[in-house]
Enzyme design. Structure first.
Site, PDB file in Angstrom:
ATOM      1  N   SER A   1       0.846  -1.195   0.000  1.00 53.43           N
ATOM      2  CA  SER A   1       0.000   0.000   0.000  1.00 53.43           C
ATOM      3  C   SER A   1       0.877   1.239   0.000  1.00 53.43           C
ATOM      4  O   SER A   1       2.037   1.196   0.433  1.00 53.43           O
ATOM      5  CB  SER A   1      -0.895   0.009   1.239  1.00 53.43           C
ATOM      6  OG  SER A   1      -1.576   1.242   1.379  1.00 53.43           O
TER       7      SER A   1
ATOM      8  N   TYR B   1      -1.833  -0.763  10.661  1.00 49.63           N
ATOM      9  CA  TYR B   1      -1.944  -1.034   9.222  1.00 49.63           C
ATOM     10  C   TYR B   1      -0.702  -0.566   8.465  1.00 49.63           C
ATOM     11  O   TYR B   1      -0.100  -1.330   7.692  1.00 49.63           O
ATOM     12  CB  TYR B   1      -3.195  -0.350   8.669  1.00 49.63           C
ATOM     13  CG  TYR B   1      -3.445  -0.605   7.199  1.00 49.63           C
ATOM     14  CD1 TYR B   1      -4.030  -1.797   6.777  1.00 49.63           C
ATOM     15  CD2 TYR B   1      -3.095   0.334   6.235  1.00 49.63           C
ATOM     16  CE1 TYR B   1      -4.257  -2.044   5.429  1.00 49.63           C
ATOM     17  CE2 TYR B   1      -3.319   0.104   4.890  1.00 49.63           C
ATOM     18  CZ  TYR B   1      -3.902  -1.082   4.493  1.00 49.63           C
ATOM     19  OH  TYR B   1      -4.119  -1.325   3.154  1.00 49.63           O
TER      20      TYR B   1
END
Length: 251
Positions: free
Chosen positions: A107, A120
């Site tokens: 990501s 995350y």
């Protein structure tokens, strides 16, 4: 592989309707032994796997002091620890023939720390380090026939980050991301950053003073503000019964 049968069945159905062949396997990525069992079944029933896409994701979306310990554990289990088990399960066969492809979907949050994502972002940073180290190992040992592609997408409009309101760029559509990942695999790209324009912002982190970077992130890009409205997948549960896990997805 997926965690709930509904999503598996839908995916296999779409593949067959498009004229392909598909098999689905239920697997809990938080359980290492379940990963090994499922991988063994795949190799027996389907055959050697030459394309592995590590693509599962989980996000809680809370600030550090509001993060339950079990949520931190789950985020790490799904987003990075599962990569070790899946790759170890299939890499030996690739190495025998010096042929294969490992894809890691990380990501942009693994390139720039993100508000309400201490767990995350950390796992996505870890996924990038894991992937780059694996790539180095393969090349150092002469496995030039095993390719590795690292994918770092911006927010994707799948519901995983429901409620988020990006200020600089619109959310990416899943179809666009899928097409770009497939194109990256077919052309053996080492890095795929989506959208491509984001890669021009990343060097600023290294070259600008830290205080200026923060001002750019907060006042111009308004990154933290985007995550302040995060709601997650829970609000979508009644609309889509096939969602694999609350606040998680197979990206």
């Amino acid at each position: 592989m997926d965690r709930k049968l509904g999503g598996i069945e839908d995916t296999v159905k779409q593949i067959k309707e498009a004229g392909g062949k598909g098999c689905g396997y239920r697997c809990d990525l938080t359980d290492r032994e379940d990963i090994y069992r499922t991988a063994k079944a795949v190799k027996i029933e389907v055959g050697p796997v030459t394309l592995l896409v590590n693509n599962a994701g989980y996000v809680c979306g809370r600030t550090l002091l509001d993060l339950p310990d079990e949520e931190i554990d789950r985020t790490y289990q799904v987003n990075i620890l599962s990569h070790y088990a899946t790759t170890k399960s299939f890499l030996k066969e690739m190495m025998k023939d010096n042929h294969g492809h490992v894809v890691t979907v990380a990501s942009v949050a693994g390139l720039l720390g993100t508000y309400r994502c201490t767990d995350y972002s950390a796992t996505k940073f870890a996924a990038i380090g894991y992937h780059e180290s694996l790539f180095t190992e393969l090349r150092a040992h002469g496995y030039d026939g095993i390719h590795a592609t690292l994918v770092c997408p911006y927010f994707i409009n799948t519901g995983m980050f429901n409620g988020v309101k990006p200020r600089l760029l619109p959310m990416l559509e899943p179809e666009y991301v899928a097409e770009e990942i497939v194109a990256g695999i077919l052309t053996n790209q080492v890095n795929v950053v989506l959208p491509g324009s984001v890669r021009y912002l990343l060097p600023l982190k290294c070259f600008l003073p830290a205080k200026m970077c923060w001002a750019l992130m907060y006042q111009i890009m308004q990154g933290p503000q985007s995550m302040m409205t995060f709601k997650g997948r829970e609000v979508l549960q009644d609309q889509n019964a096939n969602i694999p896990m609350t606040r998680s997805e197979k990206n």
